[in-house]
Write an enzyme that holds these catalytic residues in place. Sequence first.
Site, short mmCIF file in Angstrom:
data_model
loop_
_atom_site.label_atom_id
_atom_site.label_comp_id
_atom_site.label_asym_id
_atom_site.label_seq_id
_atom_site.Cartn_x
_atom_site.Cartn_y
_atom_site.Cartn_z
N PHE A 110 11.38 -0.38 10.65
CA PHE A 110 11.05 -1.15 9.59
C PHE A 110 10.34 -0.59 8.55
O PHE A 110 9.01 -0.45 8.98
CB PHE A 110 10.62 -2.40 9.72
N ASP A 158 4.10 5.81 9.75
CA ASP A 158 3.94 4.34 9.10
C ASP A 158 3.07 3.66 9.87
O ASP A 158 3.70 2.96 10.77
CB ASP A 158 5.40 3.75 8.99
N LYS A 195 -0.87 -3.33 3.56
CA LYS A 195 -1.02 -4.44 3.97
C LYS A 195 -2.74 -5.02 4.15
O LYS A 195 -3.33 -5.06 2.94
CB LYS A 195 -0.42 -4.63 5.44
C1 LIG Z 1 5.31 -4.42 6.08
C2 LIG Z 1 5.54 -3.02 6.34
C3 LIG Z 1 6.38 -2.16 5.28
C4 LIG Z 1 6.55 -2.57 3.84
O1 LIG Z 1 5.56 -3.13 3.18
P1 LIG Z 1 5.73 -4.07 2.11
O2 LIG Z 1 4.38 -4.15 1.28
O3 LIG Z 1 6.12 -5.33 2.23
O4 LIG Z 1 6.65 -3.25 0.98
C5 LIG Z 1 6.33 -0.97 5.77
N1 LIG Z 1 6.33 -0.45 6.87
C6 LIG Z 1 5.85 -1.53 7.81
C7 LIG Z 1 5.63 -0.92 9.19
C8 LIG Z 1 5.44 -2.61 7.68
O5 LIG Z 1 5.28 -3.44 8.65
#
Ligand SMILES: *Cc1c(COP(=O)(O)O)cnc(C)c1O
Length: 401
Positions: free
Chosen positions: A142, A227, A256
């Site tokens: 994700f 990520d 985040k």
């Molecule tokens: C939430 C998330 C994203 C995307 O972040 P947004 O601010 O919603 O675009 C990307 N990678 C990971 C691992 C995430 O948990």
Amino acid sequence: MTLRPEDYLAVESELGAHNYKPLDVVLSRGEDVWVWDTEGKRYLDCLSAYSAVNQGHCHPKIHEAMVEQAKRLTLTSRAFRNDQLALFYKEVCDLTNSHKVLPMNSGAEAVESAIKAVRKWGYEVKGVPHDQAEIIVCEDNFHGRTIGIVGFSTDPAARSGFGPFAPGFTVIPFGDNEALEAAITENTVGFLVEPIQGEAGVIIPPDGYLTKVRDICSRHNVQLILDEIQTGLGRTGKLLAEEHDGVEADLTLIGKALSGGFYPVSAVLSNSEVLGVLKPGQHGSTFGGNPLACAVARASLRVLIEEDMINNAERMGAYFLEGLQRIRNNLIKDIRGRGLMIAVEFHKEAEGARRYCEALRQAGLLCKETHINTIRFAPPLTIKKDHIDWALEQIEPALRA
Ligand SMILES: *Cc1c(COP(=O)(O)O)cnc(C)c1O
């Protein structure tokens, strides 16, 4: 005019796109680990807005930084400089041991930005032929919701109906370093991976995976892109989850909790070589690096460290996990976690985790199912032992029922 909870639901249902299926709780206030609904009922937040409010709701110091900055200057665009950007760069680089920063807004934008930078690096530095760059990603990843990103998702809900997609991505199983080595070609420029797969249901790779991945990427001159948008900034009991394996990524993506939930702020952190390829005009964002975002991010990072939230996440995570693991229910398949990133996975026979989330909500805990059979427990990193003791008293009967 005050609306009743059912009025909010009705208006949302009528006027909003139905791209989420939230619990039907209408929240109007938050403080630290707690949130309150419009009727005044209090809940322990066990999702933390998908780990965006690691510092707890409405943290007073982040709030203060935001208000003070909002009074002075909010947006200049990058056409001009502002007096917060350099300070943000300095502080985030010192903290994470990075050499260069690219500030963006959402997590997905950080991911897109890393893909662009790594591809360009591939052509200009590694010598990959024009338009042939390949990036390796993992099954069940994700990384966000843009067209570029969902194009390499393996989740049918995320991708089907949204094509055509960009080429240049190779998908391999998560946690399998041999598959990585086998998938690398002379055109591979990057390997994009989550240290722990969050949305897939808190999937923790085998011990030593990232160490092997680091070694493979180095040997093949492939940029390792971690990520850490969800795993980073203390969630797993370390500032960055890569520290559990003692490795350093070439590019690290954070977002985040970089704003403590006040504002969308994300960043690509990198070695000099990769972000060094971006020249004026080749990438940007109107809001990226704005003074309000920088001031909020600086305060968010500061309180994480000053208030010892990362060590607290490690200690309280271990305590919470141990308490959950004492719960007996034959329908529970696995209980796992690292720091305050914890999952309870049910067998298929349990017919989904959603009904447990509804029961927990009645008991005063807000949790969300992920991928049908798993509940994630990820409260703010400020949680205390008393909160967890209380939570476990509520969770036990709800999960046993
Ligand atoms: C939430 C998330 C994203 C995307 O972040 P947004 O601010 O919603 O675009 C990307 N990678 C990971 C691992 C995430 O948990």
